[in-house]
Structure formats: structure tokens, C-alpha cells
Design an enzyme around this catalytic site. Structure first.
Site, PDB file in Angstrom:
ATOM      1  N   HIS A 163      29.516  20.528  35.436  1.00  0.00           N
ATOM      2  CA  HIS A 163      30.885  20.793  34.980  1.00  0.00           C
ATOM      3  C   HIS A 163      30.965  21.575  33.673  1.00  0.00           C
ATOM      4  CE1 HIS A 163      32.948  18.012  37.851  1.00  0.00           C
ATOM      5  NE2 HIS A 163      31.772  17.410  37.817  1.00  0.00           N
TER       6      HIS A 163
ATOM      7  N   LYS B 184      47.640  22.647  38.166  1.00  0.00           N
ATOM      8  CA  LYS B 184      48.824  21.774  38.193  1.00  0.00           C
ATOM      9  C   LYS B 184      50.058  22.527  37.700  1.00  0.00           C
ATOM     10  CE  LYS B 184      45.603  18.057  37.305  1.00  0.00           C
ATOM     11  NZ  LYS B 184      44.930  17.322  36.223  1.00  0.00           N
TER      12      LYS B 184
ATOM     13  N   THR C 123      41.665  22.438  35.532  1.00  0.00           N
ATOM     14  CA  THR C 123      42.438  21.894  36.654  1.00  0.00           C
ATOM     15  C   THR C 123      43.910  21.818  36.250  1.00  0.00           C
ATOM     16  OG1 THR C 123      41.681  19.730  35.877  1.00  0.00           O
ATOM     17  CG2 THR C 123      40.643  20.607  37.861  1.00  0.00           C
TER      18      THR C 123
ATOM     19  N   LYS D 174      45.938  19.966  27.133  1.00  0.00           N
ATOM     20  CA  LYS D 174      44.532  19.761  27.490  1.00  0.00           C
ATOM     21  C   LYS D 174      43.831  19.188  26.269  1.00  0.00           C
ATOM     22  CE  LYS D 174      44.265  24.319  28.297  1.00  0.00           C
ATOM     23  NZ  LYS D 174      43.612  24.468  29.590  1.00  0.00           N
ATOM     24  N   ARG D 175      42.568  18.742  26.420  1.00  0.00           N
ATOM     25  CA  ARG D 175      41.825  18.284  25.250  1.00  0.00           C
ATOM     26  C   ARG D 175      41.798  19.381  24.185  1.00  0.00           C
ATOM     27  NH1 ARG D 175      39.304  13.019  25.308  1.00  0.00           N
ATOM     28  NH2 ARG D 175      38.264  13.776  23.446  1.00  0.00           N
TER      29      ARG D 175
ATOM     30  N   LYS E 250      38.799  26.042  23.829  1.00  0.00           N
ATOM     31  CA  LYS E 250      40.069  26.149  24.557  1.00  0.00           C
ATOM     32  C   LYS E 250      41.119  26.917  23.735  1.00  0.00           C
ATOM     33  CE  LYS E 250      39.214  21.756  27.012  1.00  0.00           C
ATOM     34  NZ  LYS E 250      39.197  22.029  28.465  1.00  0.00           N
TER      35      LYS E 250
HETATM   36  I1  GPV Z   1      30.620  18.191  31.208  1.00  0.00           I
HETATM   37  N1  GPV Z   1      34.718  18.657  31.816  1.00  0.00           N
HETATM   38  C1  GPV Z   1      35.257  17.568  31.165  1.00  0.00           C
HETATM   39  O1  GPV Z   1      36.460  17.334  31.218  1.00  0.00           O
HETATM   40  N2  GPV Z   1      34.444  16.729  30.485  1.00  0.00           N
HETATM   41  C2  GPV Z   1      33.114  16.888  30.446  1.00  0.00           C
HETATM   42  O2  GPV Z   1      32.400  16.094  29.818  1.00  0.00           O
HETATM   43  C3  GPV Z   1      32.591  17.986  31.160  1.00  0.00           C
HETATM   44  C4  GPV Z   1      33.399  18.860  31.809  1.00  0.00           C
HETATM   45  C5  GPV Z   1      35.632  19.512  32.576  1.00  0.00           C
HETATM   46  C6  GPV Z   1      35.520  21.010  32.341  1.00  0.00           C
HETATM   47  O3  GPV Z   1      35.647  21.302  30.973  1.00  0.00           O
HETATM   48  C7  GPV Z   1      36.648  21.694  33.092  1.00  0.00           C
HETATM   49  O4  GPV Z   1      36.544  23.080  32.995  1.00  0.00           O
HETATM   50  C8  GPV Z   1      36.602  21.282  34.564  1.00  0.00           C
HETATM   51  O5  GPV Z   1      37.748  21.731  35.231  1.00  0.00           O
HETATM   52  C9  GPV Z   1      36.544  19.765  34.713  1.00  0.00           C
HETATM   53  O6  GPV Z   1      35.458  19.241  33.953  1.00  0.00           O
HETATM   54  C10 GPV Z   1      36.368  19.324  36.143  1.00  0.00           C
HETATM   55  O7  GPV Z   1      35.342  20.026  36.768  1.00  0.00           O
END
Ligand code: GPV
Length: 838
Positions: free
Chosen positions: A373, A676, A672, A564-565, A570
């Protein structure tokens, strides 16, 4: 009334009040639960008592779906997907279960006939915040899709006593509050202490010779912990399937160590209990930043070992032998957090079930799939050998053996390439020595995937390049998706209703059918309704914003949202630079005819991530000035919506006109939230990063606001040598924005407060804000221009929704089932609980 468990001696009678769906029965059931479960008379019952009574009433109505599902899987000996994830960000269950069970309107009616406010009860639920962000929420969407597609699945994870902290904003700063989600009880879980398992930690290993003369290893741990499973049903949308989310809680094996107790060391005995229970106490709140803490490795091993032992128990309970394990379980690793599972399954098979290495390895490799991820180097998990050996001495031996055999194969393929061996090794020996969890995951899995096309491509070219060359056949892409049940039907009922009135409701399970909306883009009555709904939803959000922050926003303004975080990659601070630039323009030219905008931010920062916390403070400080400035005349408002979580996200996505997806190209694996927003009719301003690329392909370039460098250009610029100060010196608008921050204008004259942030940008700017600044500002001008033509904007909004079918998590799950898991739907038949028709 009918017997659920046919048996000569015992027959359990299911009362109509626990299954009946007539309004009268539902009302009686709620009253009954209030009296007998909550132990309250209606006169003194709190809202929460009523919520719990309602929740139990709903739970009763799904229990037999759930039990039939479990029974069917066991009887038919189906192959089950085991989704291993350190995080499941489920969001509130009540409303979701009502929608998936299709009983929302009846329940609402019953509640209202009892004189209660349905929404007020729904609002009582404490969401289980057992995740940080996208990764945990993806796991939740995937559980919804697996249940809806009737795929046998178990989600395995950790029952954190404290989930992600609640965020408050005080004086513009983030303050973290403990999340006590369990304090009033959790009506959605059932503890299953009878399926408890034991997990070992620490100690050492020794070899011995068994009766047949074979050398064996045994692990003599110095700590033993009990894992207790807590099950939550995951109801599919309008199917009988109810899968299970099984989360593990750690406890001491005995509540008191009597040895210690008897010699009078009461505190010592209790301490040991506390020590064991620490393992599942709290979720690590860092997103994509590893901390390397021992307790985190303990959490990972704990839930993985519990889960694998559970699978083995289930497999053997149906009379199977472990030889067929991989035919019955597809185990998916949600990133490397559960990657220790590969060594643990090997240990269970070899040391505890006496299987030989080759067979155990073949089963292991066939069972596991690994999803990556992130490409961020700071998120790639590695554990120091010292720590690993201290906690999991046997697993380290197994990893060495996996590595030895693996590198032997590599050596044959690439003779005399020691650099290659060093790069591929499961052990990082470039400095202090570490176990590389991603390498373990790659070697021990038959399938490796990224989460968007660009991400998978970059994985193959960078982080996992050597593995891709070695096993190209293991790699594939699985672009993420989101569930339209929660992220449209539940969170945007108005738009759902309008869409259903035009194209029926089968799009909810087959999102590609949203394409049928395209035929209405020129239907002015439809466009009017579409715009009207957006307006109403924005008004609702405006009310919430006022309640939460006191800020009054104009629902007619353009709602520009980044939720988002908080992370430097970002680039919430790029958004802030645009706000400051716009502010400067208005100050210089107060009569400028601009489109009024409301800038809305939501997101948590990791408590130890100082720069992210400073970004929150900057946004709030800019807001404080801009929102009060009479020259601005309410043409700009800046809002930081506190405590962004699933509950708060639900009314946010539908209210957006513009979705900010502005990460540095190559950094966001997928995203994601981008899906949404677009699904709810927002237009995207974004870079060519993660799934933005595919969203733009689907909705059409003309319906997407693109800006910024590409991933390749980012790479080139960095290689060439990037000097952010050149951009600052040559761009007066950028310079003015940075200088205004540094002047103390937003910080009551404090010129030092934001220095760490501005200095970092001027001297390093690792995420290339300055390089993308002008392109972003220009693109935002186009956005404002486009918003003036409301009719055309609405058309683009409709086209965005109509073309989002690809981004359903149902599509993603079907791909996993076909390409990785080799599993098929198993429909659940419900035995009639009331054959007498009662
Ligand atoms: I590695 N992601 C997250 O939220 N936490 C993590 O520790 C890790 C990945 C996220 C990515 O940042 C996003 O781009 C992605 O859409 C999401 O994982 C789901 O795949």
C-alpha cells in the site's frame, strides 16, 4: 416458533420478538430489550439506553443469517478468504446493517412510533475507530463487498481497547483525546472465549531428536498470552450472507499468578496481567510511518498467531488434514503488518504438526497473497535483528532458513551478483541489521499486488524491482475500490433516491449501471434536481460546521474540500498556499469578482508528527484571519472540521463541489477518498497520482482538473537537482504567500511559529510544493471559472458519478477472487425459522 438446533434433548426456541419484522413486533422488541437488557424503565432510560435496545433488536434480526452462513461454510467445506489486517475502520454499524438487511424504513417507523428521534439514536453509536485512514477503511469496504458478493470470508484483526484518538482543536492546535469506544458496551460483538488460543513470546529455542530420530526444534518462550476472539457480523447487501470479523483481545493466561500472589507480591501478580493485556490496549496512531516499537511487533505477531491457529482449528474440526490447507484458505496480507504470518505458518506446520519443510513451504506459498500500500521509504517495515531475536527467536531461525534457500535459488539465476543478493535478502545488512518484512511477504506469497495502476507500475520499477525481475508472474494490479452501500446509499440518501428514480436500484450492486445516468445530462429537470440536492446537502454540512466550529459558511459558495490524514506528501500546505494567494489577491484588489469559496479541511496528524501538527495550526491560523477580515466580505471561509472519522466523513463527501487530491505524483499509492468524492458528484482537482490517473481516464479529461508534474517529471527534477528557493525568488505570488506567513501576520506577530514549515519548504521542499505551485494556482483559476457556469458544472458532476462504476469495491473484490484467491460465491439459504408461519 421453530427449533434452530435440532437435537433430541435440547431445542432452542426462537421467539417471534427476536425475528419478527412487523412494526408492532419491532416496537415490542425494542421495549423488551430496554427493560431486560438495559434494565431501565422508559421514564429514566437515556438516549444511549434506547440506542442499545435498538441495536440489540437489529442484531437479533441478523443472528440467524450469521449462524446459517457459518454453518453453510463448515458443512460445504468451502474455501475461505482470510483477510489479515492490523486495522479495520468499520464506521458505525447500525445504519449500515439496516440498509444491508433492507429494514431501514420499518425500523425507522417503529422507532418514531415509540416517540423517539431515529437520527438521535443513530448518533449515539461510538464508531469503532480501529484504523488510521485509507488502509483500514479499505479493509472495511472489502468486507462489505465480500459479504455482498457471497464470498466466504473472515476478517482477522486486533480488538484495540482504544482506537484512533479523538481530535479536538484548541487554539488552532490538534489535541488528542483517548478513544473510549467500549465504555458503554459494544452491542455488535459476541465474545467467543471457548475459541481462545495461546500465543508465546520471548525465551529461546532448543533442538531435540524425536522418536523417529528426526531433528526437531522446540521453542521455550518466557511469556504466554491468551487471545480471546470477539466476533462481529458483516452483513451483505440484500443477501443472506453474514460473514465474520474476528478481532483478538489479549489477556493473561490466569488472572492471578498465584505463585507470586502467595508470597505476598500482589502488585507483581497484577502487573503481569496488565503487561499481557497491554498488547491490544491501543492502536498505533501513525499512518505510514513506522516507529519500530517492540509492542507493535508484539501486536502484529499476537493477532497473526491467533488467526492462523484459528484457521488450523477450523480446518481440522471438519476432519481435514493439513495437507489440504491451501485449498481451503486464501490468506491476504493487508500490507506487511501481518507478514510475520509467513514464518508463523511455517512454525506451526513444522514444529507443532511435524510437517517437512518442503511441504510446509509449498502450502505457505500457495496460501498467501500480499498487498503493498505504499512506496514511502519511511513506511517500509523492518525490525532490528536484536529485537526480533529477543521476541521471536524461533521465527528468526525460520526466516534465516527461508532466506538461505531463497538466496540459493537467486544465486543460480544470477551467478556472481552479490549486489543483487544483498538487495533481495530478507536481511538488510547495509548497516545495522534488520528483517525486511516486505521481502518476507514477497518470497512467501504466490501473489503480490499494488493498489492502482501507477502504483503497481512504480512498485515493479523501484521498491520491488528485483522481485519483479525474479518472479514477474506473481505481480498484478488491483486498483482499490469503495463500497457504494456506505459511501452512497447510506451517506447520500437524497442522491440515491434521485438516481433510483431514474435508473432503478440495481446499480447499488452493479455500479457500472450508473452509466445509464449519462442519458439525462441534457435533461434540464434532472439537472435541476441534481443541483438542488447538492445544495441541500451543502446546507446540512453548513449547519454541522456551525455546530462544531462556530464558523458560518455560505452554502452557495464553492465547497472545496480536502479530507484525509495530514501528511506532507498529501500537501495540505499547498492548499493553504492557494488560500493565502487568493487572500492576497483580494486584499490587493478588494473589488475583484471572485467565486466565493469555502475551504474545508478534515484529518488527523500522527501525535508525534510535528510538521503535520504545524500544518493544522497553519490552516487554523489562516482561517482565523481570513474568516474575520471585513475586506473579504465572506467571499472566502476556511474551516478545519475537527475529528475526521467515518461518522464525520459521511456527510462531508456528498457536500463537496471540489475534491482536493493534490499529493506529489508518485507518492499516493491509490487514495480512496478521491473515489468517494467523485462518486458523490464532486469534481476533482488533482495530480497524476495513485488512482487519480484512472479516475481521470474514466470520467474524461474534460471533467477533471489536472495540474502538476508527473511522477516521471518529479523523478527527473530530483535527479537534476531541485532548488525550491529558485521558485520562491522568481515567483512574486509564491514569495508573497511565504513572506506573509513569515511576517507573523497569521500568528499574532510571532515570526518564529511557522519557520520550521517555511524553512523546510525553502531549503528542501521534499514534496515539491514550489515546483507545482503555479500550475496549481492556474488550475484553481480554471475551477473558479468553470463554477460560474453552473449548468455545465452540474453536467460534469453527473458525468463524474455516471462514470465511477469501476471504483466499486465489488469490482476490486471480484478481481482478487479471480486472480489471487481462486474462490467463488457460496449463496446462503435461510432455513425458515417460523415454518408454522407464526
Ligand atoms: I502502508 N495507506 C494507509 O492508509 N496507511 C498505511 O499505513 C499505508 C497505506 C493507504 C495509502 O496511503 C493510500 O494511498 C491507499 O489508498 C490506501 O492505503 C489503501 O490502499
Amino acid at each position: 416458533m421453530a427449533s434452530l438446533i435440532p437435537s433430541e434433548k435440547i431445542s432452542i426456541v426462537v421467539e417471534d420478538d427476536r425475528t419478527g419484522l412487523s412494526i408492532t413486533t419491532l416496537k415490542r422488541a425494542i421495549a423488551d430489550n430496554l427493560f431486560y437488557n438495559q434494565g431501565k424503565f422508559p421514564t429514566i432510560a437515556s438516549k444511549n439506553d434506547y440506542y442499545l435496545a435498538l441495536a440489540y433488536t437489529v442484531r437479533d434480526r441478523l443472528v440467524h443469517h450469521w449462524l446459517n452462513t457459518v454453518q453453510t461454510y463448515l458443512k460445504q467445506e468451502v474455501k475461505v478468504v482470510c483477510y489479515l489486517s492490523a486495522e479495520f475502520l468499520m464506521g458505525p454499524h447500525l445504519n449500515n446493517n439496516l440498509i444491508n438487511l433492507g429494514i431501514e424504513s420499518r425500523i425507522r417507523q417503529a422507532v418514531e412510533e415509540l416517540g423517539l428521534d431515529f437520527q438521535e439514536l443513530v448518533d449515539q453509536e461510538e464508531e469503532p475507530g480501529l484504523g488510521n485512514g485509507g488502509l483500514g477503511r479499505l479493509a472495511a469496504c472489502y468486507l462489505d463487498s465480500m459479504a455482498t458478493l457471497e464470498i466466504p470470508a473472515i476478517g482477522y484483526g486486533i480488538r484495540y481497547e482504544f482506537g484512533i484518538f479523538d481530535q479536538e482543536i484548541r487554539d488552532g492546535w490538534q489535541v488528542e483525546i483517548t478513544d473510549k469506544w467500549l465504555q458503554y458496551g459494544n452491542p455488535w460483538e459476541i465474545a467467543r472465549p471457548e475459541y481462545s488460543v495461546q500465543v508465546n513470546l520471548g525465551g529461546h529455542t532448543e533442538t531435540y531428536v524425536d522418536r523417529d530420530g528426526n531433528y526437531r526444534v522446540r521453542w521455550l518462550p518466557d511469556r504466554v498470552i491468551k487471545g480471546i476472539p470477539y466476533d462481529t457480523p458483516i452483513v451483505g447487501y440484500q443477501v443472506n450472507t453474514a460473514n465474520t470479523l474476528r478481532l483478538w483481545k489479549a489477556e493473561a493466561i490466569e488472572s492471578f499468578n498465584f505463585q507470586t500472589f502467595n508470597i505476598g507480591n500482589y502488585y507483581g501478580a497484577v502487573n503481569e496481567k496488565i503487561y499481557s493485556e497491554n498488547i491490544t490496549k491501543v492502536l498505533y496512531p501513525n499512518d505510514e510511518q513506522l516507529q519500530g516499537k517492540q509492542l507493535r511487533l508484539e501486536q502484529q505477531y499476537f493477532f497473526v498467531s491467533c488467526s492462523l491457529q484459528d484457521m488450523i482449528r477450523l480446518h481440522l474440526s471438519t476432519g481435514n488434514s493439513l495437507d489440504t490447507f491451501d485449498g481451503k484458505f486464501a490468506i491476504q496480507l493487508n500490507d506487511t503488518h501481518p507478514a510475520i504470518a509467513i514464518a508463523e505458518l511455517m512454525r506451526l506446520l513444522i514444529d507443532e504438526r511435524f510437517m517437512d519443510w518442503e511441504q510446509a513451504w509449498s502450502i505457505t506459498e500457495k496460501s498467501f497473497g500480499y498487498t503493498n500500500h505504499t512506496l514511502l521509504p519511511e513506511a517500509l517495515e523492518k525490525w532490528s535483528l536484536e529485537l526480533f531475536n529477543r521476541l521471536l527467536p524461533r521465527h528468526l531461525e525460520i526466516i534465516y532458513e527461508i532466506n538461505r534457500r531463497f538466496l540459493d535459488r537467486v544465486r543460480i539465476k544470477y551467478p556472481q551478483d552479490n549486489d543483487k543478493l544483498a538487495r533481495l535478502s530478507l536481511i538488510d545488512e547495509t548497516g545495522a541489521r534488520y528483517v525486511r518484512m516486505a521481502h518476507l511477504a514477497c518470497v512467501g506469497s504466490h501473489a503480490i499486488n499494488g493498489v492502482a495502476e501507477l502504483h503497481t507500475h512504480l512498485l515493479q520499477q523501484t521498491v520491488l524491482k528485483d522481485f519483479y525481475q525474479l518472479f514477474p508472474e506473481k505481480f498484478s494490479n488491483k486498483t482499490n475500490g469503495v463500497t457504494p452501500r456506505r459511501w452512497m446509499v447510506l451517506s447520500n440518501p437524497r442522491l440515491t433516491k434521485l438516481i433510483c428514480s431514474k435508473i432503478g436500484d440495481s446499480w447499488i450492486k452493479n455500479l457500472d449501471e450508473l452509466r445509464k445516468l449519462e442519458q439525462f445530462v441534457d435533461d434540464s429537470a434532472f439537472c435541476q434536481q441534481w443541483q438542488q440536492i447538492k445544495q441541500e446537502v451543502k446546507q446540512d454540512l453548513a449547519i454541522r460546521i456551525r455546530q462544531r466550529t462556530g464558523i458560518i459558511v455560505n452554502p452557495n459558495s464553492l465547497f472545496d474540500i480536502q479530507a484525509k490524514r495530514i501528511h506532507e506528501y498529501k500537501r495540505q500546505h499547498l492548499n493553504a498556499l492557494h488560500i493565502i494567494t487568493l487572500y492576497n489577491c483580494l486584499k490587493q484588489n478588494p473589488n475583484l469578482d471572485v467565486i466565493p469559496r469555502t475551504f474545508i479541511f478534515g484529518g488527523k496528524a500522527a501525535p508525534g508528527y510535528w510538521m503535520a501538527k504545524l500544518m493544522i495550526k497553519l490552516i487554523n491560523s489562516v482561517g482565523e484571519i481570513v474568516n474575520q477580515d471585513p475586506d473579504i466580505c465572506d467571499r472566502m471561509k476556511v474551516v478545519f472540521f475537527p475529528d475526521y472519522n467515518v461518522t464525520n466523513a459521511q456527510p462531508i463527501y456528498p457536500a463537496a463541489d471540489l475534491s482536493e487530491q493534490i499529493s506529489t505524483a508518485g507518492k499516493e499509492a491509490s487514495g480512496t477518498g478521491n473515489m468517494k468524492f467523485s462518486l458523490n458528484g464532486a469534481l476533482t482537482i488533482g495530480t497524476l497520482d495513485g488512482a487519480n490517473v484512472e479516475i481521470r481516464e474514466e470520467v474524461g479529461a474534460e471533467n477533471f482538473f489536472l495540474f502538476g508534474l508527473t511522477a516521471a517529471e518529479v523523478q527527473q527534477l530530483k535527479t537534476k537537482g531541485y532548488n525550491p528557493r529558485d521558485y520562491y525568488n522568481s515567483n512574486p505570488q509564491l514569495k508573497a504567500a511565504i513572506d506573509l506567513i513569515n511576517s507573523g501576520f497569521f500568528s499574532h506577530g510571532d515570526t518564529e511559529l511557522f519557520k520550521p514549515l517555511t524553512e523546510s519548504l525553502l531549503n528542501y521542499d521534499p514534496y515539491l510544493l514550489f515546483a507545482d505551485y503555479q500550475s496549481y494556482i492556474d488550475c484553481q483559476k480554471k475551477v473558479s471559472q468553470a463554477f460560474r457556469d453552473r449548468a455545465n458544472w452540474t453536467k460534469m458532476s453527473i458525468l463524474n458519478v455516471a462514470r465511477m462504476g469501476k471504483f466499486s469495491s465489488d469490482r476490486a473484490i471480484k478481481e482478487y477472487c479471480r486472480d489471487i484467491w481462486n474462490v467463488a460465491p457460496v449463496p446462503i439459504e435461510l432455513e425458515d425459522l417460523c415454518p408454522d408461519g407464526q
